[in-house]
Design a protein around this motif. Structure first.
Motif, PDB file in Angstrom:
ATOM      1  N   VAL A  92      33.291  93.589  35.382  1.00  0.00           N
ATOM      2  CA  VAL A  92      32.600  93.535  34.098  1.00  0.00           C
ATOM      3  C   VAL A  92      33.561  93.206  32.965  1.00  0.00           C
ATOM      4  CG1 VAL A  92      31.460  94.983  32.361  1.00  0.00           C
ATOM      5  CG2 VAL A  92      30.645  94.994  34.729  1.00  0.00           C
ATOM      6  N   HIS A  93      34.721  93.852  32.915  1.00  0.00           N
ATOM      7  CA  HIS A  93      35.620  93.606  31.773  1.00  0.00           C
ATOM      8  C   HIS A  93      36.186  92.189  31.808  1.00  0.00           C
ATOM      9  CE1 HIS A  93      39.500  94.063  33.968  1.00  0.00           C
ATOM     10  NE2 HIS A  93      38.818  94.889  34.728  1.00  0.00           N
ATOM     11  N   ASP A  94      36.288  91.582  32.996  1.00  0.00           N
ATOM     12  CA  ASP A  94      36.751  90.196  33.081  1.00  0.00           C
ATOM     13  C   ASP A  94      35.685  89.229  32.563  1.00  0.00           C
ATOM     14  OD1 ASP A  94      39.304  90.664  34.172  1.00  0.00           O
ATOM     15  OD2 ASP A  94      38.464  90.851  36.188  1.00  0.00           O
ATOM     16  N   LEU A  95      34.417  89.567  32.768  1.00  0.00           N
ATOM     17  CA  LEU A  95      33.343  88.718  32.267  1.00  0.00           C
ATOM     18  C   LEU A  95      33.221  88.837  30.744  1.00  0.00           C
ATOM     19  CD1 LEU A  95      31.061  86.786  33.113  1.00  0.00           C
ATOM     20  CD2 LEU A  95      29.541  88.762  33.210  1.00  0.00           C
ATOM     21  N   VAL A  96      33.340  90.055  30.250  1.00  0.00           N
ATOM     22  CA  VAL A  96      33.196  90.277  28.813  1.00  0.00           C
ATOM     23  C   VAL A  96      34.319  89.597  28.034  1.00  0.00           C
ATOM     24  CG1 VAL A  96      33.214  92.026  26.977  1.00  0.00           C
ATOM     25  CG2 VAL A  96      31.892  92.416  29.071  1.00  0.00           C
ATOM     26  N   VAL A  97      35.543  89.696  28.520  1.00  0.00           N
ATOM     27  CA  VAL A  97      36.675  89.136  27.783  1.00  0.00           C
ATOM     28  C   VAL A  97      36.563  87.608  27.660  1.00  0.00           C
ATOM     29  CG1 VAL A  97      38.313  88.656  29.671  1.00  0.00           C
ATOM     30  CG2 VAL A  97      39.168  89.471  27.452  1.00  0.00           C
ATOM     31  N   MET A  98      35.765  86.993  28.525  1.00  0.00           N
ATOM     32  CA  MET A  98      35.566  85.546  28.432  1.00  0.00           C
ATOM     33  C   MET A  98      34.858  85.132  27.149  1.00  0.00           C
ATOM     34  SD  MET A  98      34.554  84.491  32.332  1.00  0.00           S
ATOM     35  CE  MET A  98      35.722  84.715  33.679  1.00  0.00           C
ATOM     36  N   GLY A  99      34.326  86.098  26.426  1.00  0.00           N
ATOM     37  CA  GLY A  99      33.755  85.792  25.119  1.00  0.00           C
ATOM     38  C   GLY A  99      34.783  85.227  24.152  1.00  0.00           C
ATOM     39  N   LEU A 100      36.065  85.387  24.474  1.00  0.00           N
ATOM     40  CA  LEU A 100      37.144  84.890  23.608  1.00  0.00           C
ATOM     41  C   LEU A 100      37.658  83.518  24.034  1.00  0.00           C
ATOM     42  CD1 LEU A 100      39.201  88.212  23.308  1.00  0.00           C
ATOM     43  CD2 LEU A 100      37.772  87.181  21.535  1.00  0.00           C
ATOM     44  N   PHE A 101      36.996  82.888  25.026  1.00  0.00           N
ATOM     45  CA  PHE A 101      37.589  81.688  25.606  1.00  0.00           C
ATOM     46  C   PHE A 101      37.732  80.556  24.597  1.00  0.00           C
ATOM     47  CE2 PHE A 101      33.238  80.355  25.828  1.00  0.00           C
ATOM     48  CZ  PHE A 101      33.257  78.977  25.919  1.00  0.00           C
ATOM     49  N   ARG A 102      36.830  80.471  23.602  1.00  0.00           N
ATOM     50  CA  ARG A 102      36.932  79.375  22.629  1.00  0.00           C
ATOM     51  C   ARG A 102      38.107  79.571  21.669  1.00  0.00           C
ATOM     52  NH1 ARG A 102      32.743  75.871  22.818  1.00  0.00           N
ATOM     53  NH2 ARG A 102      30.831  76.537  23.836  1.00  0.00           N
ATOM     54  N   LYS A 103      38.649  80.763  21.663  1.00  0.00           N
ATOM     55  CA  LYS A 103      39.790  81.027  20.791  1.00  0.00           C
ATOM     56  C   LYS A 103      41.128  80.869  21.523  1.00  0.00           C
ATOM     57  CE  LYS A 103      37.031  84.309  18.088  1.00  0.00           C
ATOM     58  NZ  LYS A 103      36.898  85.690  17.590  1.00  0.00           N
ATOM     59  N   LYS A 104      41.055  80.515  22.799  1.00  0.00           N
ATOM     60  CA  LYS A 104      42.274  80.384  23.602  1.00  0.00           C
ATOM     61  C   LYS A 104      42.628  78.913  23.795  1.00  0.00           C
ATOM     62  CE  LYS A 104      43.584  83.811  25.021  1.00  0.00           C
ATOM     63  NZ  LYS A 104      44.338  84.909  24.349  1.00  0.00           N
ATOM     64  N   ARG A 105      43.903  78.653  23.938  1.00  0.00           N
ATOM     65  CA  ARG A 105      44.344  77.304  24.287  1.00  0.00           C
ATOM     66  C   ARG A 105      44.072  77.048  25.764  1.00  0.00           C
ATOM     67  NH1 ARG A 105      48.537  79.244  21.187  1.00  0.00           N
ATOM     68  NH2 ARG A 105      49.764  79.667  23.059  1.00  0.00           N
ATOM     69  N   PHE A 106      44.068  75.768  26.135  1.00  0.00           N
ATOM     70  CA  PHE A 106      43.791  75.398  27.524  1.00  0.00           C
ATOM     71  C   PHE A 106      44.774  76.094  28.462  1.00  0.00           C
ATOM     72  CE2 PHE A 106      43.325  72.018  30.895  1.00  0.00           C
ATOM     73  CZ  PHE A 106      41.991  72.298  31.159  1.00  0.00           C
ATOM     74  N   PHE A 107      44.243  76.786  29.466  1.00  0.00           N
ATOM     75  CA  PHE A 107      45.022  77.507  30.469  1.00  0.00           C
ATOM     76  C   PHE A 107      45.751  78.733  29.915  1.00  0.00           C
ATOM     77  CE2 PHE A 107      45.180  73.454  33.095  1.00  0.00           C
ATOM     78  CZ  PHE A 107      44.286  73.939  34.039  1.00  0.00           C
ATOM     79  N   GLU A 108      45.471  79.132  28.668  1.00  0.00           N
ATOM     80  CA  GLU A 108      46.100  80.340  28.119  1.00  0.00           C
ATOM     81  C   GLU A 108      45.438  81.574  28.725  1.00  0.00           C
ATOM     82  OE1 GLU A 108      46.959  82.536  23.804  1.00  0.00           O
ATOM     83  OE2 GLU A 108      45.787  80.677  23.905  1.00  0.00           O
ATOM     84  N   ASN A 109      46.239  82.504  29.162  1.00  0.00           N
ATOM     85  CA  ASN A 109      45.714  83.725  29.774  1.00  0.00           C
ATOM     86  C   ASN A 109      45.203  84.693  28.714  1.00  0.00           C
ATOM     87  OD1 ASN A 109      46.344  82.989  32.458  1.00  0.00           O
ATOM     88  ND2 ASN A 109      48.463  83.696  32.217  1.00  0.00           N
ATOM     89  N   TYR A 110      44.293  85.578  29.122  1.00  0.00           N
ATOM     90  CA  TYR A 110      43.823  86.633  28.235  1.00  0.00           C
ATOM     91  C   TYR A 110      44.895  87.718  28.161  1.00  0.00           C
ATOM     92  CZ  TYR A 110      39.320  84.334  28.648  1.00  0.00           C
ATOM     93  OH  TYR A 110      38.314  83.404  28.604  1.00  0.00           O
ATOM     94  N   SER A 111      45.135  88.195  26.952  1.00  0.00           N
ATOM     95  CA  SER A 111      46.214  89.156  26.711  1.00  0.00           C
ATOM     96  C   SER A 111      45.711  90.589  26.831  1.00  0.00           C
ATOM     97  CB  SER A 111      46.794  88.931  25.309  1.00  0.00           C
ATOM     98  OG  SER A 111      45.810  89.257  24.330  1.00  0.00           O
ATOM     99  N   HIS A 112      46.666  91.506  26.773  1.00  0.00           N
ATOM    100  CA  HIS A 112      46.319  92.937  26.762  1.00  0.00           C
ATOM    101  C   HIS A 112      45.443  93.253  25.552  1.00  0.00           C
ATOM    102  CE1 HIS A 112      46.700  97.262  27.199  1.00  0.00           C
ATOM    103  NE2 HIS A 112      47.150  97.345  25.956  1.00  0.00           N
ATOM    104  N   GLU A 113      45.753  92.637  24.409  1.00  0.00           N
ATOM    105  CA  GLU A 113      44.960  92.865  23.202  1.00  0.00           C
ATOM    106  C   GLU A 113      43.536  92.344  23.376  1.00  0.00           C
ATOM    107  OE1 GLU A 113      48.025  91.575  23.253  1.00  0.00           O
ATOM    108  OE2 GLU A 113      49.072  93.323  22.403  1.00  0.00           O
ATOM    109  N   ASP A 114      43.385  91.213  24.082  1.00  0.00           N
ATOM    110  CA  ASP A 114      42.048  90.688  24.358  1.00  0.00           C
ATOM    111  C   ASP A 114      41.226  91.692  25.161  1.00  0.00           C
ATOM    112  OD1 ASP A 114      42.719  88.302  23.076  1.00  0.00           O
ATOM    113  OD2 ASP A 114      43.355  87.340  24.948  1.00  0.00           O
ATOM    114  N   TYR A 115      41.845  92.266  26.177  1.00  0.00           N
ATOM    115  CA  TYR A 115      41.132  93.235  27.012  1.00  0.00           C
ATOM    116  C   TYR A 115      40.833  94.522  26.242  1.00  0.00           C
ATOM    117  CZ  TYR A 115      41.197  90.649  31.384  1.00  0.00           C
ATOM    118  OH  TYR A 115      40.951  89.726  32.371  1.00  0.00           O
TER     119      TYR A 115
END
Length: 240
Positions: A92-115
């Protein structure tokens, strides 16, 4: 103005579904789009997403949508379709954090702060106990709340929802509508929601727009307006 629709005409080659629709939402508000099947509700949303050609104007915060190729990328709007299907295991938390994908650069990983942001949203929705669960094992109501959590993380000014309570039980329908009201009142979001679920509009504050009427206008949501529109829809399609 948050949203302005001016003389909107939209439809398909052989069938115009929306004719000369005009209205404005001057401040953050909830708007329920209602009407018979085929009245143009989904067509209306397609116009917002550049998925259909139209005449007239649609403005969000005074920005003409025609001048914005991808309004979602700018943070102006976000959209939840009727059905979102996930066919692979994902927490669930991996799906929710994808809400930030438009704010990430291509291939940029989600950070601890994102989670941490995702966790805060789940906690706000009282879904923290589902963080590590496989999304595909959740009930329909739980899944819908998780999609809404992802939508909240996008933090758009305008939120479009296409029948978000479809196939949910009574408990989850009330939960979803309560959440939508909180978005407006506590976070100053504008929510436009296609729904056939008029009964759950009764406690809501905002407006409704019946696209089945010959000349649709914004109507304040009141017990009287909900009952009148319910009776109008139950009486069948008007002869135009």
């Amino acid at each position: 103005m948050i949203v302005e629709v001016k003389n909107l005409v939209a439809g398909y080659e052989q069938r115009v579904l929306i004719r000369n629709l005009s209205f404005s939402i001057p401040a953050p508000a909830f708007l329920a789009i209602i009407g018979h099947n085929g009245a143009g509700k989904t067509t209306f949303f397609k116009a917002f997403q550049h998925k259909i050609s139209y005449k007239g104007q649609i403005l969000i915060q005074q920005h003409d949508l025609r001048a914005i190729p991808d309004a979602a990328a700018t943070g102006l709007l976000s959209y939840l379709p009727q059905k979102n299907i996930v066919s692979f295991p994902i927490k669930v938390h991996d799906l929710v954090v994808m809400g930030l994908f438009r704010k990430k650069r291509f291939f940029e990983n989600y950070s601890h702060e994102d989670y941490e942001q995702a966790a805060a949203i789940l906690n706000q929705l009282e879904l923290s106990h589902l963080r590590e669960q496989d999304f595909t094992t959740l009930s329909g109501g739980e899944q819908q709340l998780v999609w809404l959590a992802q939508l909240m993380l996008q933090d758009a000014s305008l939120i479009l929802l296409d029948e978000p309570t479809q196939q949910l039980d009574v408990y989850y329908k009330k939960q979803v509508f309560r959440l939508l009201q909180q978005w407006v009142q506590q976070q100053s979001k504008t929510v436009i929601c296609i729904t056939h679920d008029l009964h759950n509009l009764l406690p809501m504050q905002g407006y409704l727009l019946n696209l089945s009427k010959p000349a649709p206008v914004l109507e304040p949501i009141t017990p009287e307006s909900v009952v009148q529109n319910q009776e109008f829809l139950e009486a069948g399609r008007p002869k135009l």
